[in-house]
Design a protein around this motif. Structure first.
Motif, PDB file in Angstrom:
ATOM      1  N   ASN A  89     -13.909   1.227   0.914  1.00  0.00           N
ATOM      2  CA  ASN A  89     -13.104   2.440   0.887  1.00  0.00           C
ATOM      3  C   ASN A  89     -12.831   2.873  -0.554  1.00  0.00           C
ATOM      4  O   ASN A  89     -12.220   2.116  -1.326  1.00  0.00           O
ATOM      5  CB  ASN A  89     -11.764   2.191   1.583  1.00  0.00           C
ATOM      6  CG  ASN A  89     -10.827   3.392   1.445  1.00  0.00           C
ATOM      7  OD1 ASN A  89     -11.094   4.453   1.993  1.00  0.00           O
ATOM      8  ND2 ASN A  89      -9.747   3.232   0.677  1.00  0.00           N
ATOM      9  N   GLU A  90     -13.338   4.044  -0.889  1.00  0.00           N
ATOM     10  CA  GLU A  90     -12.951   4.774  -2.100  1.00  0.00           C
ATOM     11  C   GLU A  90     -13.255   4.093  -3.427  1.00  0.00           C
ATOM     12  O   GLU A  90     -12.634   4.413  -4.430  1.00  0.00           O
ATOM     13  CB  GLU A  90     -11.463   5.168  -2.030  1.00  0.00           C
ATOM     14  CG  GLU A  90     -11.191   6.198  -0.955  1.00  0.00           C
ATOM     15  CD  GLU A  90      -9.783   6.750  -0.934  1.00  0.00           C
ATOM     16  OE1 GLU A  90      -8.918   6.177  -1.607  1.00  0.00           O
ATOM     17  OE2 GLU A  90      -9.552   7.756  -0.245  1.00  0.00           O
ATOM     18  N   TRP A 141       0.859  -1.191   0.000  1.00  0.00           N
ATOM     19  CA  TRP A 141       0.000   0.000   0.000  1.00  0.00           C
ATOM     20  C   TRP A 141       0.883   1.224   0.000  1.00  0.00           C
ATOM     21  O   TRP A 141       2.116   1.072   0.021  1.00  0.00           O
ATOM     22  CB  TRP A 141      -0.947  -0.026   1.221  1.00  0.00           C
ATOM     23  CG  TRP A 141      -2.284   0.553   0.849  1.00  0.00           C
ATOM     24  CD1 TRP A 141      -2.684   1.848   1.034  1.00  0.00           C
ATOM     25  CD2 TRP A 141      -3.357  -0.120   0.180  1.00  0.00           C
ATOM     26  NE1 TRP A 141      -3.956   2.015   0.524  1.00  0.00           N
ATOM     27  CE2 TRP A 141      -4.382   0.825  -0.005  1.00  0.00           C
ATOM     28  CE3 TRP A 141      -3.540  -1.419  -0.278  1.00  0.00           C
ATOM     29  CZ2 TRP A 141      -5.585   0.508  -0.628  1.00  0.00           C
ATOM     30  CZ3 TRP A 141      -4.738  -1.733  -0.904  1.00  0.00           C
ATOM     31  CH2 TRP A 141      -5.747  -0.776  -1.072  1.00  0.00           C
ATOM     32  N   ASP A 142       0.291   2.419  -0.007  1.00  0.00           N
ATOM     33  CA  ASP A 142       1.191   3.580  -0.080  1.00  0.00           C
ATOM     34  C   ASP A 142       1.746   3.970   1.290  1.00  0.00           C
ATOM     35  O   ASP A 142       2.276   5.052   1.467  1.00  0.00           O
ATOM     36  CB  ASP A 142       0.549   4.772  -0.820  1.00  0.00           C
ATOM     37  CG  ASP A 142      -0.720   5.285  -0.195  1.00  0.00           C
ATOM     38  OD1 ASP A 142      -1.162   4.726   0.831  1.00  0.00           O
ATOM     39  OD2 ASP A 142      -1.284   6.264  -0.732  1.00  0.00           O
ATOM     40  N   TRP A 143       1.669   3.040   2.237  1.00  0.00           N
ATOM     41  CA  TRP A 143       2.346   3.188   3.534  1.00  0.00           C
ATOM     42  C   TRP A 143       2.875   1.845   4.024  1.00  0.00           C
ATOM     43  O   TRP A 143       3.324   1.735   5.163  1.00  0.00           O
ATOM     44  CB  TRP A 143       1.399   3.764   4.601  1.00  0.00           C
ATOM     45  CG  TRP A 143      -0.020   3.298   4.428  1.00  0.00           C
ATOM     46  CD1 TRP A 143      -1.042   4.028   3.911  1.00  0.00           C
ATOM     47  CD2 TRP A 143      -0.574   1.999   4.725  1.00  0.00           C
ATOM     48  NE1 TRP A 143      -2.198   3.267   3.855  1.00  0.00           N
ATOM     49  CE2 TRP A 143      -1.933   2.019   4.346  1.00  0.00           C
ATOM     50  CE3 TRP A 143      -0.053   0.824   5.259  1.00  0.00           C
ATOM     51  CZ2 TRP A 143      -2.777   0.922   4.493  1.00  0.00           C
ATOM     52  CZ3 TRP A 143      -0.898  -0.272   5.396  1.00  0.00           C
ATOM     53  CH2 TRP A 143      -2.235  -0.211   5.007  1.00  0.00           C
ATOM     54  N   TRP A 201      -7.989  15.110  -0.043  1.00  0.00           N
ATOM     55  CA  TRP A 201      -6.585  14.807  -0.328  1.00  0.00           C
ATOM     56  C   TRP A 201      -5.916  15.851  -1.219  1.00  0.00           C
ATOM     57  O   TRP A 201      -4.843  15.598  -1.771  1.00  0.00           O
ATOM     58  CB  TRP A 201      -6.461  13.404  -0.949  1.00  0.00           C
ATOM     59  CG  TRP A 201      -6.560  12.359   0.105  1.00  0.00           C
ATOM     60  CD1 TRP A 201      -7.602  11.504   0.343  1.00  0.00           C
ATOM     61  CD2 TRP A 201      -5.584  12.075   1.117  1.00  0.00           C
ATOM     62  NE1 TRP A 201      -7.331  10.701   1.434  1.00  0.00           N
ATOM     63  CE2 TRP A 201      -6.101  11.033   1.918  1.00  0.00           C
ATOM     64  CE3 TRP A 201      -4.328  12.600   1.429  1.00  0.00           C
ATOM     65  CZ2 TRP A 201      -5.401  10.512   3.008  1.00  0.00           C
ATOM     66  CZ3 TRP A 201      -3.631  12.077   2.509  1.00  0.00           C
ATOM     67  CH2 TRP A 201      -4.170  11.043   3.284  1.00  0.00           C
ATOM     68  N   HIS A 211      -1.789  14.757  -1.655  1.00  0.00           N
ATOM     69  CA  HIS A 211      -1.780  14.171  -3.005  1.00  0.00           C
ATOM     70  C   HIS A 211      -1.896  15.244  -4.082  1.00  0.00           C
ATOM     71  O   HIS A 211      -1.275  15.148  -5.124  1.00  0.00           O
ATOM     72  CB  HIS A 211      -2.915  13.153  -3.165  1.00  0.00           C
ATOM     73  CG  HIS A 211      -2.662  11.881  -2.411  1.00  0.00           C
ATOM     74  ND1 HIS A 211      -1.543  11.127  -2.577  1.00  0.00           N
ATOM     75  CD2 HIS A 211      -3.396  11.232  -1.474  1.00  0.00           C
ATOM     76  CE1 HIS A 211      -1.578  10.061  -1.787  1.00  0.00           C
ATOM     77  NE2 HIS A 211      -2.697  10.103  -1.099  1.00  0.00           N
ATOM     78  N   GLU A 233     -11.408  11.207   5.885  1.00  0.00           N
ATOM     79  CA  GLU A 233      -9.975  11.066   5.609  1.00  0.00           C
ATOM     80  C   GLU A 233      -9.396  12.391   5.161  1.00  0.00           C
ATOM     81  O   GLU A 233      -9.986  13.081   4.334  1.00  0.00           O
ATOM     82  CB  GLU A 233      -9.720  10.077   4.455  1.00  0.00           C
ATOM     83  CG  GLU A 233      -9.657   8.651   4.823  1.00  0.00           C
ATOM     84  CD  GLU A 233      -9.190   7.783   3.646  1.00  0.00           C
ATOM     85  OE1 GLU A 233      -8.502   8.295   2.740  1.00  0.00           O
ATOM     86  OE2 GLU A 233      -9.542   6.601   3.643  1.00  0.00           O
ATOM     87  N   TRP A 262     -10.325   0.876   8.476  1.00  0.00           N
ATOM     88  CA  TRP A 262     -10.284   1.103   7.023  1.00  0.00           C
ATOM     89  C   TRP A 262     -10.360  -0.217   6.243  1.00  0.00           C
ATOM     90  O   TRP A 262      -9.809  -1.245   6.664  1.00  0.00           O
ATOM     91  CB  TRP A 262      -8.986   1.856   6.751  1.00  0.00           C
ATOM     92  CG  TRP A 262      -8.526   1.909   5.346  1.00  0.00           C
ATOM     93  CD1 TRP A 262      -8.979   2.724   4.361  1.00  0.00           C
ATOM     94  CD2 TRP A 262      -7.477   1.126   4.770  1.00  0.00           C
ATOM     95  NE1 TRP A 262      -8.274   2.498   3.213  1.00  0.00           N
ATOM     96  CE2 TRP A 262      -7.344   1.522   3.435  1.00  0.00           C
ATOM     97  CE3 TRP A 262      -6.628   0.129   5.260  1.00  0.00           C
ATOM     98  CZ2 TRP A 262      -6.414   0.960   2.571  1.00  0.00           C
ATOM     99  CZ3 TRP A 262      -5.698  -0.430   4.410  1.00  0.00           C
ATOM    100  CH2 TRP A 262      -5.605  -0.010   3.079  1.00  0.00           C
ATOM    101  N   TRP A 301       1.532   8.771   7.067  1.00  0.00           N
ATOM    102  CA  TRP A 301       0.601   9.759   7.611  1.00  0.00           C
ATOM    103  C   TRP A 301       0.288   9.482   9.090  1.00  0.00           C
ATOM    104  O   TRP A 301      -0.497  10.195   9.687  1.00  0.00           O
ATOM    105  CB  TRP A 301      -0.706   9.708   6.816  1.00  0.00           C
ATOM    106  CG  TRP A 301      -0.557  10.049   5.366  1.00  0.00           C
ATOM    107  CD1 TRP A 301      -0.735  11.290   4.813  1.00  0.00           C
ATOM    108  CD2 TRP A 301      -0.245   9.179   4.269  1.00  0.00           C
ATOM    109  NE1 TRP A 301      -0.540  11.231   3.457  1.00  0.00           N
ATOM    110  CE2 TRP A 301      -0.236   9.956   3.091  1.00  0.00           C
ATOM    111  CE3 TRP A 301       0.052   7.817   4.165  1.00  0.00           C
ATOM    112  CZ2 TRP A 301       0.035   9.430   1.828  1.00  0.00           C
ATOM    113  CZ3 TRP A 301       0.325   7.285   2.910  1.00  0.00           C
ATOM    114  CH2 TRP A 301       0.317   8.074   1.765  1.00  0.00           C
TER     115      TRP A 301
HETATM  116  C1  BMA Z   1      -6.682   7.147   1.211  1.00  0.00           C
HETATM  117  C2  BMA Z   1      -6.833   5.835   1.899  1.00  0.00           C
HETATM  118  C3  BMA Z   1      -5.727   4.887   1.670  1.00  0.00           C
HETATM  119  C4  BMA Z   1      -4.437   5.580   1.411  1.00  0.00           C
HETATM  120  C5  BMA Z   1      -4.446   6.990   1.901  1.00  0.00           C
HETATM  121  C6  BMA Z   1      -3.178   7.736   1.625  1.00  0.00           C
HETATM  122  O1  BMA Z   1      -7.054   7.201  -0.068  1.00  0.00           O
HETATM  123  O2  BMA Z   1      -8.079   5.292   1.715  1.00  0.00           O
HETATM  124  O3  BMA Z   1      -6.051   4.037   0.621  1.00  0.00           O
HETATM  125  O4  BMA Z   1      -3.425   4.879   1.987  1.00  0.00           O
HETATM  126  O5  BMA Z   1      -5.465   7.682   1.314  1.00  0.00           O
HETATM  127  O6  BMA Z   1      -2.933   7.831   0.254  1.00  0.00           O
END
Ligand code: BMA
Length: 835
Positions: A424-425, A167-169, A492, A496, A514, A357, A615
């Motif tokens: 999620n998302e 994942w991105d973490w 985000w 992002h 989030e 999550w 994060w």
């Molecule tokens: C959101 C979350 C995660 C992700 C985070 C940071 O979109 O739902 O999927 O790790 O942001 O990018």
């Protein structure tokens, strides 16, 4: 019912190998290989690369065990597997007894006819989930986000923790193994299959309606006893005769003690014992701890669109908290102590909600038990995240159905459970009119998230609300999840989208589930995975332990915007944490001021699953980052803050009161110079603040002062005082901190028994104590004006004489000087004592 536990010592081997190695169940292949010294620590430097092969390989686990002839005389013998990760084939004494395809559900197989008295052998063969997923993708591609960077493709075809594929973490370490209890269950007459407790709240009483369902093997007249106790005292009990294994009984609790989220009241838990009898013979029993409460998501039409807030026992509350991810990639390593420490930290920083999550796991019972005890409500995602899913596949749908049924039944009685959420998302760009390279079709989406899952929740847990996805726009255009009128949103644009922190204050969404900003883990945690030559933000190893697409460069980008870039690595690390805290504080305070329009702020993310830049507000080793200390203040139930206009010099002072009762107190403010702390102007006013509100109590204008002193030499200090005690304090800036005209604050330290008393001659911003201890301090990363004293409780183990020298106390000013930290202790590698 008789149980024969098969946990503990097992053996395992790689596909193609002939010799076996010792294994531990519950566990996983990576932890077993680590214990057997077959692999290096996957979290150290870039070792993850060296252990990639594990996820591409098949593995077999086996155990020999004895079964008595008596055990086999029972009419039914089941093999019960709480959680198998994931694609397994199970055989006993060489005979295949079943296959599994879902980590998130328990499996049971009838095994009486394959067992023999005396020694038996069980083998569990695990296929590579990674290879399976990738083969399915070749047959039919279904999209998943970022497969090229931080995530291995194919996970969306497998019912397994999605972040296990990276994942991105988090790392790309695809596990397999026996993750939960495994046992033989012998049955003769009957066992409890399901117990559902419904609460009907009336005036001064709560009626509990208990539905009992037993699995019946022999025609007997079965009875059940339901007893309620509170802290060991009997409250009430009822007996009931079951008909065909089914029965319902209602019991009433008079003058009930109600359960409340953290900060709203106590968390009394009643015990409900259900015992199943054949005459006087006890066959089976369940115990559930329940809290008496009504916890709902409230969505009513209002002046802004549609509300989105939670209410407990009829009292609305602003959801303050964060998002929870698995606390270790190797989830069986997370101990009860780890859960307690993390959840206690959430409670201590005034969290009243965590969102579990959807890319992780359904956390074990212990997690929910602690949440119940601590008053942390849980927004529970079902485990689907950031990918399209093969809902066209009937086998996939049927295993998901069983998973959802089991998880809803397991979790529904917990007082902390606030919401079931589909995913999620997915609605954030992964659904379209038809299947495409990036979308699944709405038809296929609705089948699962608008039909199957909500129907299961409605049937099995009708007292808890269901929300299809996070984020979700319930009205108007479903893809318009960014609209501020209704639903929840994820923001985000900061991070992002690289928007400045000020962007947060343009957002008046109803509930922000989030938003987040990254930082580096604690310097001591960095030492756990690096060597000295890695200690540079863009060293290959520091970049390796960073999985977000915009990387460490983003942290530095924002740091340059807000602060000076320190020359020293450790200062860069700590400053990244201060920067993260500033971002989240900036957002949260604004949204709390915007209540009741905005009614929730859950930052991304509470915890980490390995040591990395992320994060999280608490790093993998459980060490609090600056953000977590700051959350203690910006989530406090009574808080003073100011919304400043840096151009005009106006400041609107707000008091936020999360208590039901109103508060009376004095707002004090002083405008001082940043260089000397000289007070230019001050004032106070008495205020009365209603309960459950945010009130704008004053508007101050400092246009002239900005002109005469300059934005860079002014600080506004706000305090809210009640009964001669300052209950909340905040600093307002009129420029970026890098532009402030700070001087050496001349920090003074006194050591007094168990306390550090810190003061400063001149304004000191974000003062922190770097004490080399693994317990959270009573405060850290605070501001000091001349004359202020801050007291920090310290553990006995610290050398008081050394502390007296003040070498461990820093403030923002130090990060601007290119000073070095005192030399750190030797490298701390992960050990049981460090988590
Ligand atoms: C959101 C979350 C995660 C992700 C985070 C940071 O979109 O739902 O999927 O790790 O942001 O990018």
């Amino acid at each position: 019912m008789n149980i024969l536990n098969l946990d503990g010592s097992w053996e395992f081997r790689k596909g193609g190998d002939t010799s076996w190695l010792p294994a531990t169940v519950p566990g996983c292949v990576h932890t077993d290989l680590l214990i057997a010294n077959q692999i290096p620590d996957p979290y150290y430097r870039d070792n993850e690369n060296e252990v990639k092969w594990i996820g591409e390989t098949t593995w077999t686990y086996k155990k020999n065990f004895n079964v008595s002839a008596e055990f086999l005389q029972q009419s039914k013998v089941l093999l019960h597997c709480e959680s198998l990760d994931t694609l397994s084939t199970i055989s006993i004494n060489g005979q295949e007894i079943g296959k599994t395809d879902n980590q998130f559900r328990a499996w049971e197989f009838e095994v009486k006819n394959v067992l023999r008295p005396g020694e038996n052998e069980i083998q569990i063969y695990f296929d590579s989930a990674l290879k399976y997923g990738q083969a399915r993708l070749k047959e039919r591609y279904i999209h998943s986000w970022s497969t090229d960077t931080h995530k291995l493709p194919g996970g969306n075809y497998v019912r397994k923790s999605q972040c296990n594929f990276g994942w991105d973490w988090g790392p790309k370490l695809v596990t397999c193994g026996v993750l939960g209890q495994i046992q033989l269950i012998g049955l003769d007459i009957a066992r409890l299959d399901d117990v559902y407790i419904r609460q009907n709240h009336g005036k001064d009483k709560v009626e509990l309606v208990v539905d009992i369902k037993a699995e019946v093997l022999a025609k007997k007249s079965l009875k059940a006893k339901v007893s309620i106790t509170y802290e060991g005292d009997d409250i009430t009990s009822e007996d009931i005769t079951l008909s065909k294994g089914v029965g319902q009984v209602a019991v009433t609790i008079d003058n009930p003690l109600l359960w409340w989220p953290n900060g709203m009241g106590e968390q009394p838990l009643y015990k409900v014992d259900i015992q199943l009898f054949d005459k006087d013979l006890l066959l089976d029993s369940f115990t559930k701890s329940i809290g008496l409460r009504i916890l709902n998501l409230v969505r009513n039409e209002d002046q802004w669109g549609e509300s989105f807030h939670f209410e407990c026992n009829g009292v609305p509350f602003f959801a303050k908290g964060s998002n929870w991810i698995p606390a270790d990639t190797f989830i069986t390593r997370v101990s009860e102590q780890d859960y307690i420490r993390l959840l206690q930290a959430a409670r201590d920083s005034h969290h009243n909600m965590l969102r579990v999550w959807g890319g992780g796991i359904y956390e074990p019972d212990i997690f929910f038990n602690i949440c119940d005890q601590m008053g942390i409500t849980v927004w529970q995602d079902l485990m689907f995240s950031c990918a399209t899913y093969p809902t066209f596949d009937d086998e996939f749908m049927s295993t998901v159905e069983e998973e959802a049924r089991q998880q809803v039944k397991r979790i529904r009685h917990h007082a902390s459970l606030a919401l079931w959420c589909g995913n999620n998302e997915l609605e954030q760009g992964l659904v379209g009119d038809t299947w495409s390279d990036i979308t699944m079709s709405w038809d296929n989406y609705e089948k699962l998230f608008d039909k199957l899952l909500p129907e299961i929740v409605a049937e099995l847990d009708p007292q808890t609300d269901y929300w299809p996805g996070s984020p979700h726009s319930p009205l108007g255009d479903r893809l318009d999840w960014k609209n501020p009128k209704w639903g929840d949103t994820h923001i985000w644009d900061v991070w992002h989208g690289m928007a400045p922190f000020e962007f947060y204050r343009t957002c008046s969404h109803r509930f922000v589930s989030e938003f987040g900003f990254q930082s580096f883990p604690e310097p001591r945690s960095i030492q756990s995975f690096t060597i000295q030559s890695d200690h540079s933000i863009n060293s290959p190893i520091m970049e390796y332990h960073q999985r977000s697409h915009n990387g460490n460069a983003s942290i530095i980008h924002y740091m340059l915007d807000w602060f000076h870039l320190p020359t020293d690595f450790d200062h860069q690390i700590v400053l990244s944490q201060i920067l993260q805290g500033v971002a989240i504080k900036y957002a949260v305070e604004y949204w709390r001021c915007s209540m009741p329009r905005t009614m929730g702020a859950l930052y991304w993310q509470l915890n980490d699953c390995w040591p990395a830049a992320s994060w999280a507000s608490i790093d993998y080793y459980g060490r609090w980052k600056a953000l977590h200390y700051m959350a203690r203040h910006f989530f406090a139930p009574l808080q003073i803050t100011g919304i400043e206009n840096r151009d005009t010099g106006s400041v609107e002072i707000y008091i936020i009161n999360d208590f039901q009762e109103g508060s009376e107190g004095i707002v004090r403010w002083k405008l001082m110079t940043a260089n000397q702390g000289e007070v230019i102007q001050y004032g106070d006013l008495s205020v009365k603040i209603p309960g459950l509100s945010s009130s704008r109590v004053e508007r101050l204008e400092f246009k002239e002062q900005l002109q005469s002193y300059g934005k860079n030499n002014l600080l506004l200090v706000l305090q809210f005082e009640m009964n001669d005690e300052i209950v909340s304090e905040n600093y307002i800036f009129f420029c970026r901190p890098k532009q402030l005209n700070l001087q050496n604050p001349e920090i003074r330290v006194k050591v007094n028994n168990h306390q550090l008393i810190i003061s400063a001659e001149k304004p000191a911003l974000w003062v922190w104590a770097d004490l080399d201890v693994d317990v959270p301090l009573s405060d850290n990363f605070f501001h000091l004006a001349p004359g202020d004293e801050r007291v920090i409780e310290i553990p006995d183990s610290l050398d008081k004489k050394e502390l007296q020298k003040g070498k461990n106390i820093f403030s923002l000013w130090d990060t601007y000087q290119g000073h070095s930290f005192p030399s750190k202790s030797t490298i701390t590698r992960r050990s049981s004592s460090s988590r």
